[in-house]
Structures are given as structure tokens and as C-alpha cells.
Design a protein around this motif. Structure first.
Motif, mmCIF file in Angstrom:
data_model
loop_
_atom_site.group_PDB
_atom_site.id
_atom_site.type_symbol
_atom_site.label_atom_id
_atom_site.label_comp_id
_atom_site.label_asym_id
_atom_site.label_seq_id
_atom_site.Cartn_x
_atom_site.Cartn_y
_atom_site.Cartn_z
ATOM 1 N N ASP A 59 9.500 9.618 19.907
ATOM 2 C CA ASP A 59 8.379 10.302 20.509
ATOM 3 C C ASP A 59 6.749 10.017 19.645
ATOM 4 O O ASP A 59 5.984 10.739 19.838
ATOM 5 C CB ASP A 59 8.234 11.788 20.535
ATOM 6 C CG ASP A 59 8.720 12.422 19.062
ATOM 7 O OD1 ASP A 59 8.757 11.631 17.967
ATOM 8 O OD2 ASP A 59 9.067 13.384 18.936
ATOM 9 N N ASN A 60 6.846 9.053 18.659
ATOM 10 C CA ASN A 60 6.069 8.703 17.949
ATOM 11 C C ASN A 60 4.920 7.522 18.517
ATOM 12 O O ASN A 60 5.548 6.871 19.480
ATOM 13 C CB ASN A 60 6.212 8.497 16.511
ATOM 14 C CG ASN A 60 7.074 7.057 16.558
ATOM 15 O OD1 ASN A 60 7.740 6.878 17.291
ATOM 16 N ND2 ASN A 60 6.691 6.499 15.203
ATOM 17 N N ASP A 61 3.666 7.436 18.070
ATOM 18 C CA ASP A 61 2.901 6.041 18.652
ATOM 19 C C ASP A 61 3.561 5.017 17.897
ATOM 20 O O ASP A 61 2.938 4.475 16.863
ATOM 21 C CB ASP A 61 1.643 6.411 18.527
ATOM 22 C CG ASP A 61 0.738 5.101 18.994
ATOM 23 O OD1 ASP A 61 1.213 4.236 19.396
ATOM 24 O OD2 ASP A 61 -0.318 5.274 18.870
ATOM 25 N N ILE A 62 4.572 4.361 18.625
ATOM 26 C CA ILE A 62 5.212 3.219 17.609
ATOM 27 C C ILE A 62 4.382 2.021 17.240
ATOM 28 O O ILE A 62 4.598 1.334 16.131
ATOM 29 C CB ILE A 62 6.629 2.854 18.500
ATOM 30 C CG1 ILE A 62 7.336 1.740 17.409
ATOM 31 C CG2 ILE A 62 6.253 2.336 19.778
ATOM 32 C CD1 ILE A 62 8.721 1.345 18.024
ATOM 33 N N ALA A 63 3.438 1.792 18.186
ATOM 34 C CA ALA A 63 2.667 0.568 17.927
ATOM 35 C C ALA A 63 1.765 0.906 16.787
ATOM 36 O O ALA A 63 1.351 -0.098 16.053
ATOM 37 C CB ALA A 63 1.976 0.370 19.154
ATOM 38 N N ALA A 64 1.325 2.079 16.450
ATOM 39 C CA ALA A 64 0.407 2.500 15.299
ATOM 40 C C ALA A 64 1.205 2.443 14.199
ATOM 41 O O ALA A 64 0.699 2.441 12.968
ATOM 42 C CB ALA A 64 -0.406 3.522 15.887
ATOM 43 N N ASP A 65 2.730 3.243 14.102
ATOM 44 C CA ASP A 65 3.353 3.347 13.112
ATOM 45 C C ASP A 65 3.961 2.089 12.661
ATOM 46 O O ASP A 65 5.224 1.978 12.478
ATOM 47 C CB ASP A 65 4.357 4.368 13.315
ATOM 48 C CG ASP A 65 5.108 5.104 12.315
ATOM 49 O OD1 ASP A 65 4.691 4.452 11.280
ATOM 50 O OD2 ASP A 65 5.899 6.155 12.405
ATOM 51 N N SER A 66 3.012 1.449 12.000
ATOM 52 C CA SER A 66 3.617 -0.053 11.526
ATOM 53 C C SER A 66 3.732 -0.160 10.080
ATOM 54 O O SER A 66 2.929 0.857 9.305
ATOM 55 C CB SER A 66 3.040 -1.083 12.011
ATOM 56 O OG SER A 66 1.564 -1.001 11.656
ATOM 57 N N VAL A 67 4.483 -0.833 9.361
ATOM 58 C CA VAL A 67 4.588 -0.935 7.937
ATOM 59 C C VAL A 67 4.500 -2.671 7.762
ATOM 60 O O VAL A 67 4.909 -3.495 8.275
ATOM 61 C CB VAL A 67 5.809 -0.426 7.296
ATOM 62 C CG1 VAL A 67 6.910 -1.010 8.048
ATOM 63 C CG2 VAL A 67 5.712 -0.832 5.827
ATOM 64 N N GLU A 68 3.738 -3.154 6.694
ATOM 65 C CA GLU A 68 3.480 -4.543 6.200
ATOM 66 C C GLU A 68 4.741 -4.587 5.491
ATOM 67 O O GLU A 68 4.746 -4.146 4.367
ATOM 68 C CB GLU A 68 2.315 -4.793 5.806
ATOM 69 C CG GLU A 68 0.938 -4.779 6.505
ATOM 70 C CD GLU A 68 0.907 -5.742 7.516
ATOM 71 O OE1 GLU A 68 0.689 -6.967 6.985
ATOM 72 O OE2 GLU A 68 0.838 -5.566 8.706
ATOM 73 N N LEU A 69 5.342 -5.927 5.769
ATOM 74 C CA LEU A 69 6.517 -6.223 4.959
ATOM 75 C C LEU A 69 6.323 -7.363 4.043
ATOM 76 O O LEU A 69 5.491 -8.428 4.831
ATOM 77 C CB LEU A 69 7.648 -6.311 5.617
ATOM 78 C CG LEU A 69 8.207 -5.199 6.431
ATOM 79 C CD1 LEU A 69 9.516 -5.514 7.241
ATOM 80 C CD2 LEU A 69 8.567 -4.045 5.519
ATOM 81 N N PRO A 70 6.313 -7.597 2.831
ATOM 82 C CA PRO A 70 5.986 -9.012 2.112
ATOM 83 C C PRO A 70 6.924 -10.097 2.946
ATOM 84 O O PRO A 70 7.940 -9.535 3.429
ATOM 85 C CB PRO A 70 6.358 -8.635 0.834
ATOM 86 C CG PRO A 70 7.209 -7.576 0.810
ATOM 87 C CD PRO A 70 7.074 -6.670 1.925
ATOM 88 N N ALA A 71 6.499 -11.363 2.413
ATOM 89 C CA ALA A 71 7.192 -12.609 2.943
ATOM 90 C C ALA A 71 8.689 -12.459 2.433
ATOM 91 O O ALA A 71 8.882 -11.951 1.386
ATOM 92 C CB ALA A 71 6.602 -13.611 2.259
ATOM 93 N N ALA A 72 9.675 -12.733 3.161
ATOM 94 C CA ALA A 72 11.040 -12.705 2.918
ATOM 95 C C ALA A 72 11.790 -13.692 3.448
ATOM 96 O O ALA A 72 11.788 -13.806 4.528
ATOM 97 C CB ALA A 72 11.574 -11.243 3.111
ATOM 98 N N ALA A 73 12.868 -14.193 2.541
ATOM 99 C CA ALA A 73 13.539 -15.394 3.306
ATOM 100 C C ALA A 73 14.382 -14.780 4.134
ATOM 101 O O ALA A 73 14.837 -15.500 5.130
ATOM 102 C CB ALA A 73 14.248 -15.918 1.875
ATOM 103 N N LEU A 74 15.107 -13.537 4.201
ATOM 104 C CA LEU A 74 15.911 -13.039 5.014
ATOM 105 C C LEU A 74 15.255 -12.873 6.422
ATOM 106 O O LEU A 74 15.886 -12.829 7.666
ATOM 107 C CB LEU A 74 16.571 -11.742 4.485
ATOM 108 C CG LEU A 74 17.591 -11.810 3.431
ATOM 109 C CD1 LEU A 74 17.986 -10.477 3.220
ATOM 110 C CD2 LEU A 74 18.724 -12.811 4.086
ATOM 111 N N LEU A 75 13.953 -12.489 6.459
ATOM 112 C CA LEU A 75 13.189 -12.492 7.602
ATOM 113 C C LEU A 75 12.572 -13.795 8.355
ATOM 114 O O LEU A 75 11.926 -14.044 9.144
ATOM 115 C CB LEU A 75 12.142 -11.347 7.577
ATOM 116 C CG LEU A 75 12.427 -9.967 7.265
ATOM 117 C CD1 LEU A 75 11.279 -8.848 7.206
ATOM 118 C CD2 LEU A 75 13.231 -9.437 8.404
ATOM 119 N N GLY A 76 12.974 -14.853 7.305
ATOM 120 C CA GLY A 76 12.467 -16.218 7.775
ATOM 121 C C GLY A 76 10.847 -16.289 7.500
ATOM 122 O O GLY A 76 10.174 -16.873 8.259
#
Lengths: 205, 225
Positions: A59-76
Motif C-alpha cells: 500500500d505504499n508508493d513503491i516507485a518513490a520508496d526506493s533505496v540506492e544500493l552501491p555497486a555489487a558483484a552479486l547484483l552484477g
């Protein structure tokens, strides 16, 4: 000499006038369309996110509720990437990662990977790829339901040995004529799950 | 002076951008995997041609010769950017499909070619008509090539029409045969070259079959040079 300089000045001014005129027109158009374009981009993002997570599960505004993740090998990822958080009545429900399968048949395959808080997969969608039409592009949902075979899977289901395509002794189907593409996607989804396991606390603060 | 009839005939047939001048091949070959993609790029190119031809013709009286080409390029680049932004605002899904090929219209030599070769020497009316007809000729070639490749490659016609005409248009899609396995070659770049070659063969064959034209094309040739 004098005449030459005059002509150069005239030509230069003329060109300058057109540059200013053209830039003004483009700027005006940009100004009047930017709201619609931003909204289109938001709608596309929401459409992609809601394809992974049922609408009534958050029920939240998912497009606005974001988090910046640092570069990560596991995420490619080479750069910071954005992850979107789904919540219901303030409680975390799921997170959607932008991850990249780096070893596709023709370059990188960009994925949206939705993971519920318990570590099971909400779903996976391919956002961008350059795989061979007719062979590798079966990873697209409109070409084949294959990508849905990830729904509900987690690190324990199947176990690590099962997180491979069948040709490599795992659980996931490959396509006729294309093993490299599904192998890359399976590997990237598995790595994303590992990333979530190691970083779950950081993602929901 | 070129008559309206000649302008029309040149644009659609005699100097067809895609089949005779062989200009703008990069977007032509890359985008035409389906009819709808071809239609989208064709319309964008057509609008650009009409606008750039009209503007170039309007300023032809006082543009200085030394800066003529940079000014034309400026006009064309501005028009293309405006067309791109408009498509992005109104038909976002189509924009996602055509993507890079809309900005690439700037590099379509047909557009600067018409600006320099026709619009800079003719009044606004004929220049706009020339842009319209050259654009139409290109659009029709895109549609036929797109249709050819879509039928052979996917066994469908008008698939993904909803990208341009909204969800109601999904029903426009025609499936030739439900079990058609598809023919990959037609979708891949070589298929585009084969398809274009076929179209050129058909056009030349039609030209050869017709009785020799009246001795007037001298002027037409000079105009399209």
C-alpha cells in the motif's frame, strides 16, 4: 580585408541566430512535454513492479520508496543501482532489485528481481537485453512463460546445486538452441538472492 | 519549375528514397521487423521531412551560402528532437521500440539531401509537397518491407498495433497460421537486406515492363540531383 571580416561576422551572426532559435524551440518542447514523459516513465516502472508484486500486497508508493544500493558483484552492477521497497501498513513486504546478468550471449541482460522479505522470489522480468531473436529472447514474458519458473523459488528451493540449467545438472529448463542465455539469467537471479540474504537488514534500514 | 504531378511521382516512385536513392538504410533495415515498427519510423521521418523542407524553403532567400549546410543541419536536428520528445510524451511504448532510431533520423541523408537539393531552391508549397511525397515513398517502402518480414518471420501482420493505437488495436493482429514456427532469417538483419533487394527487383521489373517514358525526365533528373 574589411569586406571579408564583415562577411564572416554576418555569417557567424546568422548561424548564431539559428542556433538560438533552434535551441529555444527544443527547450520549449522539452518544457511542455517533460511532465508527460516523466509520468510515462513512472507508469512503465509501476507496470513492471506490479507485474512482480500483486497490487493488494502493498500500500505504499513503491516507485518513490526506493533505496540506492552501491555497486555489487552479486547484483552484477558497476554503479549504484536502485531497489524499490514494497510495504503494507508500514511493514516490509518485498524488495525489487535492478540486477544485471553480465554473461548473456550478446552482452548484459537487465533484470527486475522481486524478493519477498522471507527470501522467496516474487518474480523476475527481463527489462533489457540483446539476445538472439527467436532463440535467446524466450526470456521475455511475451515470448515464453519460462521466466515465471522462478516464482516462489528461494535459496533452499532448490538447493545450490539445483540453481543451474538442466544441462548443467540443475532444475531450470534451457531453450532449444540457447543454453547460454538461460544459464546467465539463472546465475544472476541466484546471485541476487544471495545478495538479499547478506544485505536484507541494510535494505529496509 | 517542377509540377505537382512530377514531385509526387518522383517522391513515390522515380526517386523513391528507399528503393532508388537507397538513403536512410540504417533505420530502414533495422526497424522493419514488423509493420507497426515500420509505420512508426515512417511517420516520424515523414513529419521531419515536411517540417525541415518547409523551414529550409522559408529561409532560402536570405541564408548565407557559407553557412547554408550548418543551418540546415541545425534545423533538421531541432525538428527531429522535437518529434522525438513528442513521441516520447504521446506514444511512450512506441518510443521504447523505436528507441535509438528516432534521433538517428538526423543522420538520414535523405533529409539533408532534400533540403539541399530541392527545398533550398523552391517555394514553400512545392518544398512541403516534396517532403510529404518523399516521406510517403519512404513510409510505403518501410511498410511493405515490414509486412514482408513480419509475415515470413513471425507469421503475423499488424502485431503490437497497441503500441501506436492503444489497447483496442490488439485485435488488429492477423495470424496467418497458429502453428507457424517462424523463420528467424527474415527477422535478423540479413532478412532485411534480402527483403530490400526483392523490393528493388520488383520495382525495376515493373519499370522495365512499362513502355519507355515520354522524353521529359531530363528536368526531373536535374531536380533530384
Amino acid at each position: 580585408m574589411q569586406v571579408n571580416r564583415r562577411q564572416i561576422l554576418l555569417s557567424g551572426t546568422f548561424l548564431w541566430l539559428f542556433a538560438v532559435g533552434g535551441t529555444t524551440l527544443v527547450a520549449l518542447t522539452e518544457y511542455s512535454t517533460s511532465a508527460a514523459i516523466t509520468e510515462n516513465e513512472r507508469q512503465l516502472l509501476l507496470r513492471n513492479l506490479y507485474a512482480l508484486l500483486p497490487r493488494n500486497s502493498l500500500d505504499n508508493d513503491i516507485a518513490a520508496d526506493s533505496v540506492e544500493l552501491p555497486a555489487a558483484a552479486l547484483l552484477g552492477t558497476d554503479d549504484a543501482s536502485t531497489a524499490y521497497r514494497a510495504r503494507l501498513a508500514g511493514e516490509p513486504v518485498a524488495v525489487v532489485f535492478n540486477s544485471i546478468a553480465r554473461n548473456g550471449y550478446s552482452g548484459r541482460i537487465h533484470l527486475l528481481v522481486g524478493v519477498y522479505v522471507d527470501g522467496s522470489l516474487a518474480g523476475v522480468r527481463v527489462v533489457k537485453h540483446a539476445e538472439t531473436p527467436g532463440l535467446g529472447d524466450a526470456i521475455e514474458i511475451r515470448k515464453s512463460p519460462w521466466i515465471k519458473s522462478f516464482d516462489g523459488k528461494s535459496l533452499d528451493n532448490p538447493d545450490t546445486a539445483g540453481w543451474r540449467v538442466k544441462r548443467d545438472g540443475g532444475e531450470f529448463d534451457q531453450f532449444t538452441g540457447a543454453t547460454i542465455t538461460p544459464r546467465a539469467v539463472v546465475g544472476a537471479v541466484h546471485a541476487t538472492l544471495l545478495y538479499y540474504q547478506q544485505n536484507a537488514d541494510m535494505i529496509f534500514d | 519549375m517542377t509540377t505537382r504531378r512530377e514531385i509526387t511521382h518522383n517522391g513515390l516512385w522515380n526517386s523513391n528514397v528507399a528503393l532508388v536513392q537507397l538513403l536512410g538504410l540504417c533505420p530502414l533495415l533495422a526497424v522493419t521487423s514488423t509493420v507497426i515498427n515500420g509505420l512508426g519510423l515512417g511517420i516520424a521521418t515523414l513529419i521531419t521531412l515536411v517540417l525541415s523542407n518547409s523551414m529550409v524553403s522559408l529561409i532560402r532567400g536570405f541564408v548565407r551560402n557559407e553557412v547554408r549546410l550548418p543551418v540546415f543541419v541545425l534545423i533538421i536536428a531541432s525538428v527531429v528532437t522535437i518529434v522525438e520528445l513528442t513521441i516520447k510524451a504521446l506514444f511512450y511504448d512506441l518510443y521504447l521500440v523505436l528507441g535509438i532510431f528516432i534521433p538517428l533520423i538526423v543522420t538520414n541523408c535523405a533529409i539533408i539531401g532534400r533540403a539541399e537539393g530541392f527545398a533550398s531552391r523552391n517555394a514553400v508549397g512545392p518544398a512541403a509537397l516534396d517532403g510529404l511525397m518523399m516521406g510517403l515513398g519512404f513510409l510505403i517502402a518501410l511498410l511493405i518491407l515490414g509486412g514482408l518480414r513480419e509475415i515470413i518471420g513471425f507469421g503475423t501482420l499488424f502485431a503490437h498495433a497497441e503500441l501506436m493505437f492503444g489497447d483496442d488495436a490488439k485485435s488488429l493482429m492477423i495470424e496467418i497460421h497458429p502453428d507457424y514456427p517462424g523463420f528467424l532469417l527474415a527477422v535478423l538483419p540479413p532478412g532485411a537486406f534480402f527483403g530490400l533487394a526483392l523490393l528493388i527487383i520488383v520495382k525495376n521489373w515493373l519499370d522495365l515492363r512499362r513502355p519507355a517514358p515520354q522524353p521529359q525526365p531530363l528536368e526531373a533528373a536535374a531536380d533530384s540531383a
